[in-house]
Design an enzyme around this catalytic site. Sequence first.
Site, PDB file in Angstrom:
ATOM      1  CD  GLN A 367      -3.824  -9.355   2.542  1.00  0.00           C
ATOM      2  OE1 GLN A 367      -3.446  -9.199   3.689  1.00  0.00           O
ATOM      3  NE2 GLN A 367      -4.975  -9.915   2.253  1.00  0.00           N
ATOM      4  CD  GLN A 389      -1.107 -10.651  -1.702  1.00  0.00           C
ATOM      5  OE1 GLN A 389       0.110 -10.722  -1.696  1.00  0.00           O
ATOM      6  NE2 GLN A 389      -1.866 -11.211  -0.774  1.00  0.00           N
ATOM      7  CG  ASP A 390      -5.267  -8.740  -1.907  1.00  0.00           C
ATOM      8  OD1 ASP A 390      -5.475  -9.705  -2.664  1.00  0.00           O
ATOM      9  OD2 ASP A 390      -5.035  -8.881  -0.700  1.00  0.00           O
ATOM     10  CG  ASP A 411      -5.844 -13.987  -4.289  1.00  0.00           C
ATOM     11  OD1 ASP A 411      -5.871 -14.870  -5.162  1.00  0.00           O
ATOM     12  OD2 ASP A 411      -5.554 -14.223  -3.103  1.00  0.00           O
ATOM     13  NE  ARG A 479      -5.156 -17.258  -3.701  1.00  0.00           N
ATOM     14  CZ  ARG A 479      -4.254 -17.300  -2.728  1.00  0.00           C
ATOM     15  NH1 ARG A 479      -3.731 -18.467  -2.378  1.00  0.00           N
ATOM     16  NH2 ARG A 479      -3.884 -16.199  -2.097  1.00  0.00           N
ATOM     17  CD1 TRP A 481     -10.542 -15.249   0.990  1.00  0.00           C
ATOM     18  CD2 TRP A 481     -11.779 -13.548   0.232  1.00  0.00           C
ATOM     19  NE1 TRP A 481     -10.547 -14.274   1.960  1.00  0.00           N
ATOM     20  CE2 TRP A 481     -11.285 -13.226   1.523  1.00  0.00           C
ATOM     21  CE3 TRP A 481     -12.567 -12.621  -0.444  1.00  0.00           C
ATOM     22  CZ2 TRP A 481     -11.591 -12.014   2.146  1.00  0.00           C
ATOM     23  CZ3 TRP A 481     -12.850 -11.413   0.172  1.00  0.00           C
ATOM     24  CH2 TRP A 481     -12.373 -11.119   1.450  1.00  0.00           C
TER      25      TRP A 481
END
Length: 578
Positions: A367, A389-390, A411, A479, A481
């Site tokens: 993250q 990621q993120d 994500d 997806r 959360w």
Amino acid sequence: MVGKIVVSLVSLILLVGVTVGVVMVVHKNGDSKDDKSTKVQMKKVHEFCQATQFKDACSKSLEGVAKNDSATPQDYISAAFQNTLDELKKGLAETGKTSVDKDKDPYNHMAMDDCKQLLQFAIEDLQDSLSVVGESDTQSLHQYTYDLLNWLSKVYAYQSLCVDAINNPEYKSAIQNDLMNATQLTSNALHIIAKMSQVLKSFNIQIPEGLLGNSNNSPHRRLLDFTKVDQEGYPTWFPAADRKLLEKSKGGKGKGKVGKGGNAGPPLPPVGSGPLTPHAVVAKDGSGKFKTVVDAVKAYPPNHQGRYIIYIKAGVYNEQVLVEKNQPNVFMYGDGAGKTIITCVNSDGFIAKGITFRNTAGPEGHQAVALRIAGDRGAVFDCSIEGYQDTLYYQTGTQFYSKCVISGTLDFIFGMGTAVIQNSEIIVRKPLDGQKNTITADGKEQDVGINGVVLQNCKIVAEQALFADRFKIETYFMRPWKQFSTNIFMETEIGDFIKPEGFLKWPEKEFEKTCFVYEYANRGPGANTNQRSKIFKNYKVLSPQEATKYSVGTFLGNAAGEWLRGANAPFYLGLGGK
């Protein structure tokens, strides 16, 4: 005399006893005028609370107003909001009593500090909501539904984020208990506003049905003109003053280098080439007033009115920059998407143009947010947002992105706010071994409200490093959360590497049964919807009429009319470029 007094006292006692008996009989027979009035009021409370999920908590919070025969809808709604505010303040006070040793547990110590700040943000947004309710009359109250839903959604998200940040089970449980009443009442307030038509019917007040949202009683908006465009084809829904600023900083397309797959665009003109005069100039070589972006932000004057303009000259700024909530209306622009790193924006009215927001942690950093915006009316143009990621965190509030390059792996576009990303390039990168790619992960938690993320007229491609292995590494649209995650992909060109089933379930949860994922008029080899996953119960290919609900002119509501008037770039107000 003594006997007479005694007799008198006994008589008085008997008289009182008889009176009590009579009152009790009247109560049982239901003949008391006051009692009838109370029953009528409690019936109103019962009807009023039908729109909520936590009906007992709702009824209890309205006990005081139920005693007022002349109470208006505003009185009921104000009472619901005021009690939520009171419980939130109590929750913050109780949270403050939880002490975490900084040396022994630095992560949870920091998480607790963040939690307290988030709850303070929640209190401030709830106070704004209460002010709007108090200043509106019955007939006009429903016109502010969009604003109220936006603020209340933020209030709920802040509480949820506060709890999510804490990973120690003991601390987490304590905070959840401290916030339970506030969380329930916030949910109730959201449902009351989202179902305004139903709520006002209990007062025999009829209002027209809205068009936006997932619920049958959808939020209304203050009606502004979203359809007009200027002679260059630009919409007229951005403040005139901001339009001038963007025109003065007008330059290249601003597509910066992204991994090995991007191409740098031409730079924006230097500050001296036009009449734009910034409040702060940042330059690594010392040619500006400041050498760091952090120092330029810190120089924001107290009680500043209007835009605070920061010009960031070309260069690499390895900084973590935080624009605080008490620093609204900051406008940052650079010499084109380059290598400036800005990761935290809490203020309202933030605008960025011609800048790269980059997190350098790499795929091993897990993250690693490159840009986080937690304020309303955020607008990002001609920027590159790079990470793994993120990458992009639209944490809370209403936000708009146009002509940007956004890259990542897992994500990498996520949040709990309301975001539209338009005319942008979405670059999927190569993840760590064994990882899967998902583009969006929306965090909407309530079944009402306006939250979600829209990708419109974008292009989804694989970076060069991923291209050769693009069929070996699984890549999905999204997806979920949170339970009511809302993700919309429309009028977008989709590469051939997106898995045909399209969507990936969240581990150990069943959010695929309740989340919303929609497509409309997408194109390209990955746009075929015939094999989309059947476990996502609310998946749907939208009709043009349904898709209009998620266009800029509708999904961003009256907020668009207030903060995106006349933006200096081509945008879609509706569908198909119209």
